[in-house]
Design a protein around this motif. Structure first.
Motif, mmCIF file in Angstrom:
data_model
loop_
_atom_site.group_PDB
_atom_site.id
_atom_site.type_symbol
_atom_site.label_atom_id
_atom_site.label_comp_id
_atom_site.label_asym_id
_atom_site.label_seq_id
_atom_site.Cartn_x
_atom_site.Cartn_y
_atom_site.Cartn_z
ATOM 1 N N LYS B 250 0.835 -1.206 0.000
ATOM 2 C CA LYS B 250 0.000 0.000 0.000
ATOM 3 C C LYS B 250 0.868 1.253 0.000
ATOM 4 N N LEU B 251 1.989 1.182 0.731
ATOM 5 C CA LEU B 251 2.884 2.340 0.766
ATOM 6 C C LEU B 251 3.547 2.560 -0.594
ATOM 7 N N LEU B 252 3.811 1.458 -1.280
ATOM 8 C CA LEU B 252 4.536 1.570 -2.546
ATOM 9 C C LEU B 252 3.685 2.188 -3.652
ATOM 10 N N GLY B 253 2.379 2.060 -3.509
ATOM 11 C CA GLY B 253 1.492 2.711 -4.474
ATOM 12 C C GLY B 253 1.704 2.199 -5.882
ATOM 13 N N SER B 254 1.907 3.117 -6.806
ATOM 14 C CA SER B 254 1.941 2.729 -8.219
ATOM 15 C C SER B 254 3.255 2.069 -8.610
ATOM 16 N N ARG B 255 4.198 1.964 -7.693
ATOM 17 C CA ARG B 255 5.453 1.280 -8.029
ATOM 18 C C ARG B 255 5.320 -0.229 -7.947
ATOM 19 N N LYS B 261 3.893 -9.027 -9.420
ATOM 20 C CA LYS B 261 4.141 -8.979 -7.977
ATOM 21 C C LYS B 261 5.545 -8.464 -7.676
ATOM 22 N N THR B 262 5.983 -7.520 -8.447
ATOM 23 C CA THR B 262 7.303 -6.935 -8.194
ATOM 24 C C THR B 262 7.182 -5.425 -8.026
ATOM 25 N N VAL B 263 8.189 -4.885 -7.373
ATOM 26 C CA VAL B 263 8.263 -3.443 -7.183
ATOM 27 C C VAL B 263 9.400 -2.928 -8.050
ATOM 28 N N LYS B 264 9.199 -1.802 -8.656
ATOM 29 C CA LYS B 264 10.247 -1.232 -9.492
ATOM 30 C C LYS B 264 10.383 0.233 -9.111
ATOM 31 N N MET B 265 11.590 0.605 -8.693
ATOM 32 C CA MET B 265 11.845 1.999 -8.330
ATOM 33 C C MET B 265 13.108 2.433 -9.030
#
Lengths: 473, 393
Positions: B250-255, B261-265
């Motif tokens: 939820k904190l990561l939002g649109s990332r 199921k991965t996060v990309k920053m």
């Protein structure tokens, strides 16, 4: 006119403004920008359909021929003439063959499972009543055949069975019909009305919820307790007239049973037909008369002459227009929600189950797929209810999209009937009827039925009719 | 080549107009000696330049007389001539003086024959050279940049005339390409195999390193995106509890991409890759710390995946595939339908119309036929028609 103004001080008496009761219905709309003619009830259609049609055509040909300037000139159509042409209902085609051995719909054969996939004609009494209730629509293909007949499909049997059960058990059926464009939602509603009329029910039909919500008819606020609701006097007067005409045989045997607080004195044992006609005659008293009639119809049956109360069928077409904001504005210049309209609220109370019909009955609403306002809550509710009924996984509303909670609340517990295409047997039944009417020239065999069935998106009956009768090669 | 000729010409002119006599014992310097011997690879032919002796060389004089040294004359000589003057005998010195004075007279006096002839000859030669090698196009004066010619290309003037001594520029291009290809072929043949020594076997990342960094190099070139660093990770690899993981998402939002199921920053706002990488690491750490913070668990906030539109993968329904089995079933179904159809009466529109026509016809004909079948009494036959009725009565 000048009598109401004091010429010396140029002031009008206050009381006259507040209770200004127009003597004639057409004189003033309470608050409306549309021309008075548009708010008028459509011309009453008598049984002589063909004669009326001829009159219309005559006037048009005359208009064309009378033009001195040759082609393109001539008298423009009179006010309301175009709309009358557009809304004209033609229920007969003298060029179509009479189908021999076409049974009429009766209270008996409409529940018989033997009738599945068969065409049943509408008897004259039912036809007149349905006409009076404005159950036919100009977009439907009635004008292609000798006389109106409908296909008994499995959904028809199911709906009629439910009606019968509701009449027997004095329960209330709450149903919303939805489905693709041309899938026969309105005709299924019409069949339910025909079945109810045959059973001796009282039928109240709103043919187009659009007429209530797009601001074409007058409205006025009325306080009910704390809440403000909006009454549409002219429309209600017209509806009372339709009720009286469509249910003439039933209502003429019923008499007033209660004391009502009415603006005009009424005979205490007046028949309900006469009562409704009284209300229909004057828009200013229409709403109290409607509520009185409603309380009469929903009163429990009693012993005595004219005191028995039949079940009531409430139908409403184009439900999408009654499930969102209307174009009417309130005192704060905000759009009024359709559920704040008195008439719509009456329907919605029953659809949501907040009010029940003590003598049994049903409320059947049909959605529309053409020219509909966006009503995501209604779409979602239909989907959700269908999934619930089927025991499937229930879809969830997107929490980040604003939802019309009133709509969801009303739809809670209502049965959602998803109308899909015909089966091949049903398609064959209706195509044989087309062939017997001489409107479909080909031989109705398996391959033709299969072809038309597939071309019509899996038996969407509107498309089936279009591909086999309307667009004939 | 043209420049060399020009130079000679210029020298010749100088010599012809020189006041002082030029003495030299050495041959005039060949200008071509200074040029590189060969071009690396050229198709143009080498041309040998005619050697021109522009200045007449002075002859050495010699005499056997008593020592004689004219200091004033000596002072006017050039260094080489001074050396000659000192080595030669006295008679020769005198001769030198005489020749010098004669030469001086001949050249200085514009009306003398030698001077005239020489000047004429030199001018002639200069004209020839000028004709052969015309002046290079004059560089035009640069126009002032005004409003209307702003940004226009500078006028490059007419092309130099092609001397038929070179291949075309296209051919030069081809040659250049050939050279380049050979260069790379040499690289591939000799240097690339050496890269194998730098090979390192692949080590799959362990659970201790859940972050996957991506750097971009532009092979030493300057590029604004070369400082960019991207980190990807799966929140479930961070060894958090379920509630912490969902809070992190939820904190990561649109990332967060719910499909993979991965996060990309990514970060590129610092000057160097290392700084950006450090920033990303710090951000991930603070996110994890926030996710672990039990003060607000975000359980009342629904997941927000509005930023992500899952890709619809359309699949051909397997039940639609026309397998042998299905073909047989369809055949059977059609056969049964046909059999059924043969049993029942088929309805056709044309037939229905025909039938109705017969019914209508019968309805019209029936009364006529009925009337025709009624027997009329013989005695009265024809009387009505003949108008006999009135006559008889």
């Amino acid at each position: 006119m000048s009598g109401s103004i004091c010429l010396r001080c140029l002031a009008r008496p206050v009381a006259a403004i507040e209770t200004a009761a127009p003597t004639s219905r057409i004189a003033t709309a309470a608050f409306s920008t549309s021309a008075p003619l548009a708010a008028n009830p459509p011309k009453k259609k008598g049984p002589a359909v063909a004669v009326k049609k001829q009159q219309h055509t005559k006037s048009f040909t005359k208009a064309r021929a009378g033009g001195k300037g040759g082609s393109g000139g001539g008298r423009p159509p009179q006010q309301g003439e175009r709309k009358a042409m557009r809304k004209r209902i033609v229920l007969s085609n003298t060029n179509a063959l009479e189908v021999h051995g076409l049974e009429d719909m009766t209270a008996k054969n409409i529940v018989d499972s033997q009738s599945a996939g068969k065409m049943l004609g509408l008897s004259n009494e039912v036809l007149d009543a349905l006409r009076a209730a404005a159950a036919f629509k100009p977009t439907q293909g009635w004008s292609l055949f000798r006389r109106p007949a409908t296909l008994v499909r499995k959904e028809t049997l199911e709906v009629v069975r439910q009606l019968e059960e509701a009449g027997d058990k004095k329960s209330t059926v709450r149903q919303v019909i939805f489905g693709e464009k041309g899938s026969g939602k309105s005709v299924l509603q019409l069949q339910a009305m025909a079945a109810a009329l045959l059973k001796g029910w009282v039928v109240i039909h709103i043919p187009e919820a659009q007429e209530l919500s797009i601001g074409h008819t007058s409205y006025q606020p009325v306080k009910i307790g704390e809440e403000t609701v909006y009454v549409q006097p002219h429309y209600i007067a017209q509806l009372l007239g339709q009720i009286a005409k469509a249910n003439y045989t039933v209502l003429s045997h019923l008499r007033l049973s209660k004391q009502h607080n009415l603006p005009i004195p009424v005979q205490s044992n007046i028949s309900l037909v006469r009562f409704a006609e009284l209300g229909a005659g004057d828009a200013d008293i229409a709403w109290p008369f409607f509520t009185a009639l409603w309380s009469e119809l929903t009163a429990p049956s009693a012993e005595g002459e004219g005191m028995a109360r039949p079940p009531v069928l409430l139908t409403l077409d184009s439900l999408n227009f009654a499930m969102g904001n209307t174009t009417y504005l309130n005192a704060e210049l905000q759009n009024i929600h359709a559920h704040d309209l008195a008439l719509v609220r009456q329907y919605m109370d029953i659809l949501s189950g907040a009010e029940s019909l003590p003598n049994g009955g049903a409320v059947i609403a049909a959605t529309t797929e053409s020219n509909k306002p966006a009503s995501p809550a209604l779409d979602f509710a239909c989907e959700r209810n269908e999934a619930l009924q089927a025991g499937k996984e229930v879809p969830e509303w997107d929490p980040y999209v604003k939802v019309d909670r009133r709509v969801l609340k009303v739809m809670e517990g209502a049965e959602a009937l998803h109308l899909k295409g015909l089966s091949k047997d049903e398609a064959r039944g209706v195509m044989e009827y087309y062939a017997r009417s001489g409107m479909l020239r080909q031989t109705v065999n398996d391959s033709l039925v299969g072809e038309k069935w597939a071309l019509s998106g899996g038996g969407i009956i509107g498309e089936l009719e279009r591909s086999s009768v309307v667009m004939r090669v | 080549m043209a420049t060399a000729a020009k130079q000679i010409c210029r020298q010749a002119r100088q010599v012809s107009q020189h006041r002082a006599p030029a003495f030299t014992t050495r041959p005039s310097q060949c200008l071509y000696a200074q040029r590189p011997s060969l071009r690396s690879l050229s198709t143009s032919a080498l041309r040998s330049e005619e050697q021109k002796d522009a200045a007449p060389s002075a002859d050495d004089t010699s005499s056997d007389s008593a020592p004689y040294f004219n200091k004033t004359f000596y002072a006017t000589l050039s260094r080489d001539d001074k050396l000659d003057y000192r080595t030669v005998s006295a008679s020769e010195r005198r001769k030198m003086e005489r020749v010098a004075s004669e030469l001086s007279d001949a050249f200085d006096n514009k009306t003398s024959r030698i001077s005239r002839e020489l000047t004429e000859y030199v001018n002639q030669m200069a004209d020839e050279v000028n004709e052969e090698f015309p002046e290079p196009p004059q560089e035009r004066e640069r126009r002032m940049d005004g409003f209307f010619n702003m940004g226009e290309k500078e006028d490059i003037g007419p092309d130099e005339e092609f001397g038929e001594d070179d291949v075309s520029s296209i051919a030069h291009g081809e040659l250049e390409q050939q050279r380049e290809m050979r260069e790379y072929a040499r690289l591939a043949g000799w240097e690339m195999p050496l890269l194998a020594d730098l090979q390192v076997p692949f080590q799959p990342p362990t659970s201790a390193t859940p972050l996957r960094f991506r750097y971009t190099t532009y092979m030493g070139e300057q590029h604004p995106a070369s400082r960019k660093v991207v980190v990807e990770f799966d929140p479930s690899d961070l060894k958090l509890s379920e509630q912490q993981t969902s809070k992190l998402i939820k904190l990561l939002g649109s990332r967060y991409n719910p499909s993979t199921k991965t996060v990309k920053m990514s970060a590129e706002h610092f000057e160097t890759q290392a700084q950006n990488r450090r920033y990303l690491g710090d951000t991930v750490n603070s996110l994890i710390a926030e996710a672990k913070d039990p003060k607000d668990t975000f359980e009342d906030v629904p997941f927000d995946f509005r930023h992500h539109k899952p890709k619809r993968v359309l699949r051909f329904p397997e039940e639609w595939l026309l397998t042998e089995e299905r073909k047989r079933a369809l055949e059977e179904k059609r056969r049964l339908g046909l059999e059924q159809e043969q049993k029942r009466q088929l309805i056709s529109g044309v037939g229905a119309i025909e039938q109705q026509r017969e019914i209508d016809l019968a309805a019209v004909e029936a009364p006529i036929a009925e009337a025709a079948q009624v027997k009329i009494p013989a005695g009265k036959m024809g009387k009505k028609e003949m108008g006999q009725k009135g006559r008889r009565s």
